[in-house]
Design an enzyme around this catalytic site. Structure first.
Site, short mmCIF file in Angstrom:
data_model
loop_
_atom_site.label_atom_id
_atom_site.label_comp_id
_atom_site.label_asym_id
_atom_site.label_seq_id
_atom_site.Cartn_x
_atom_site.Cartn_y
_atom_site.Cartn_z
N GLU A 1 0.73 -1.10 -0.12
CA GLU A 1 -0.19 -0.18 -0.16
C GLU A 1 0.79 1.31 -0.14
O GLU A 1 2.02 1.04 0.33
CB GLU A 1 -0.85 -0.10 1.32
N GLU B 1 -12.63 -2.32 2.47
CA GLU B 1 -13.18 -1.95 3.92
C GLU B 1 -14.20 -0.99 3.79
O GLU B 1 -14.30 0.20 4.17
CB GLU B 1 -12.08 -1.59 4.72
N GLU C 1 -6.27 -9.01 3.54
CA GLU C 1 -5.14 -8.38 4.60
C GLU C 1 -5.29 -9.10 5.98
O GLU C 1 -6.46 -9.60 6.33
CB GLU C 1 -5.88 -6.99 5.02
O1 AHR Z 1 -3.16 -2.62 6.13
C1 AHR Z 1 -3.40 -1.42 6.96
C2 AHR Z 1 -4.95 -1.09 6.84
O2 AHR Z 1 -5.67 -1.90 7.30
C3 AHR Z 1 -5.38 -0.97 5.28
O3 AHR Z 1 -5.20 0.26 4.75
C4 AHR Z 1 -6.71 -1.09 5.62
O4 AHR Z 1 -7.74 -1.68 4.73
C5 AHR Z 1 -6.93 -2.06 7.02
O5 AHR Z 1 -7.72 -1.48 7.97
#
Ligand code: AHR
Length: 493
Positions: free
Chosen positions: A27, A175, A297
């Site tokens: 990210e 999310e 994730e």
């Molecule tokens: O991985 C860190 C964050 O965790 C991501 O940006 C989000 O999707 C999750 O809450």
């Protein structure tokens, strides 16, 4: 079954372990992309077209099958058009979600696709539903995959890429119950239906569409999404992190107590319950399991290292994290009928990373080594395994002493992965092998002397795989001595 006995029957096949379970996530967050991967062509750090060579070479070893990008929460604030064209003209924006720092957009679609090419990984793009338009999302897909004359394809060609890319995995938001728009499941399900309509298949590029899934145990979210949109999705994402102390006070990555070890192991095992319960709901609407569960994730998420930017999520990594990773993989294997992809958060310098960097230095974390040791399971056939071991009950937490999985590779080699979750005691296992003639067994082990043994820039090889010597063939069974807090992968042929 006797205690500490494992029975493996290689004649009972349990389906393929999708290699995408060994996927990654990068990210625009902290030093995950910038510094960690992208240093730019003019950097004094040796690089290939801007990607640092040391990190690239180490990542190649892992055979990364799929890479998710650009977020995370960043995805629902990302406007892809800012990240194409000559770099010097790209818009400088604020990364509002992660530390309020300047995002210069130097790493954009072309750079990401180049990285995937270099790694041999499939790209998995997360589109913006939270703050982006349907048009913007549909044009991104057109830009990347349309082979012909169109405004977006022409622009891609102008920007130096004549042939379209192959792009299979596309996430419609991230999310969306939280940073991706604070939506209700009903509202998101409707938006999902609408946005995905314009995520087109051009030519022979077939997109696997992934709907934004629940927050941990929000079973209602899964129910509503499946009820309203199952026929329009190929995958449904699920996110779950191990926070030993809860989200607000997560606990430290290195300086932690025995009780924090115990709660970490219990919370790791919770992944099994989550997958089971979300799968049960998915089964109701999709009994043939056409739709993949995409755990895009996962990982152990602690407080940031003291003195570092709280928005950068930089944390160290110890043998505890290695065990957390190994146990997760064994759980994902167990659910290989439904779990078709998983992406650890995250690849470099963020949360449970494979690699940490400091200027031109880099180190491989204990988690990296688990990915390396376990890669033998990618696309292998899982075989039946029964395990009878003690349950640990300490400091009010409960978890099994050992976690295990076994698979047969295409060349017939049987691989067994074992984790000893016990922080203090070794365990001797009898492994009975049915349906296989074998003459040799070899293994590697990852362990540490303390609960928090780690690699540092000064001492980068404190935790690294060693030849495993605690292994004896006795007739049709193996005797295996697993030291406390260890991960072992055995190859039998
Ligand atoms: O991985 C860190 C964050 O965790 C991501 O940006 C989000 O999707 C999750 O809450």
């Amino acid at each position: 079954m006797k205690k500490n006995q494992v029975i493996i029957n290689t004649d009972i096949h349990k389906g393929t372990i999708n290699k995408n379970i060994y996927g990654h996530f990068a990210e625009h967050l902290g030093r995950g992309i910038y510094e960690g991967i992208w240093v730019g062509e003019d950097s004094s750090i040796p690089n290939t077209n801007g990607i640092r060579n040391d990190v690239l070479e180490a990542l190649k070893e892992l055979h990364i099958p799929v890479l998710r990008w650009p977020g995370g929460c960043f995805a629902d604030e990302y406007h892809w058009k800012d990240g194409v064209g000559p770099r010097e003209n790209r818009k400088r924006m604020v990364n509002t979600h992660w530390g309020g720092v300047v995002e210069n957009n130097h790493f954009g679609t072309h750079e990401f696709m180049m990285l995937c090419d270099m790694l041999g990984a499939e790209p998995y793009i997360s589109g913006n539903v939270g703050s982006g338009s349907v048009k913007e999302m549909s044009e991104w897909v057109e830009y990347m995959t349309f082979d012909g004359e169109s405004p977006m394809a022409n622009w891609r060609i102008e920007n130096g890429k004549k042939e379209p890319w192959k792009m299979k995995y596309f996430g419609v938001g991230n999310e969306n119950w939280g940073c991706g728009g604070n939506m209700t499941p009903e509202y998101y399900a409707d938006l999902y239906r609408r946005y995905q309509t314009y995520v087109r298949n051009y030519g022979d590029n077939q997109i696997y569409k992934i709907a934004g899934g629940p927050n941990v145990d929000d079973y209602n979210w899964t129910e509503v999404l499946m009820q309203k949109a199952a026929n329009l999705m190929d995958g449904l994402s699920v996110h779950y992190y191990v926070h030993p102390g809860g989200f607000e006070n997560k606990g430290q990555a290195v300086h932690f107590s025995e009780a924090e070890w115990d709660v970490s192991m219990q919370k790791t095992m919770y992944m099994d319950e989550l997958i089971t319960r979300h799968s049960t709901i998915m089964d109701k609407y999709d009994p043939d399991k056409r739709i993949g569960m995409i755990v895009d994730e996962w990982g152990a998420w602690y407080d940031v290292e003291p003195g570092t930017n709280p928005g950068f999520l930089y944390q160290q990594n110890t043998i505890r994290d290695a065990i957390i990773a190994g146990v997760h993989f064994n759980i994902f294997h167990q659910h290989n009928d439904r779990v078709q992809m998983a992406n650890i958060a995250q690849m470099v310098n963020v949360i449970q990373a494979m690699i940490l960097t400091e200027g031109d230095k880099m180190l491989l974390t204990p988690t990296y080594h688990v990915f390396d040791m376990y890669k033998v399971h990618q696309d292998a056939e899982r075989v039946a395994l029964d395990l009878h071991v003690d349950t640990i009950q300490e400091n009010g937490f409960t978890y099994p002493q050992v976690s295990a999985s076994a698979s047969k590779a295409q060349d017939g080699t049987l691989h067994i992965s074992l984790c000893n979750l016990d922080k203090s005691n070794s365990v001797s296992l009898d492994i009975d092998l049915l349906g296989i003639n074998y003459s040799q067994a070899t293994g590697s082990i990852l362990t540490g002397s303390e609960m928090n043994t780690k690699n540092t820039f000064d001492n980068p090889d404190q935790v690294k795989p060693q030849v495993f010597t605690g292994l004896k063939i006795q007739g049709n069974s193996l005797k295996v001595d697993l030291p406390s807090k260890s991960i072992v992968v055995i190859a039998i042929s």
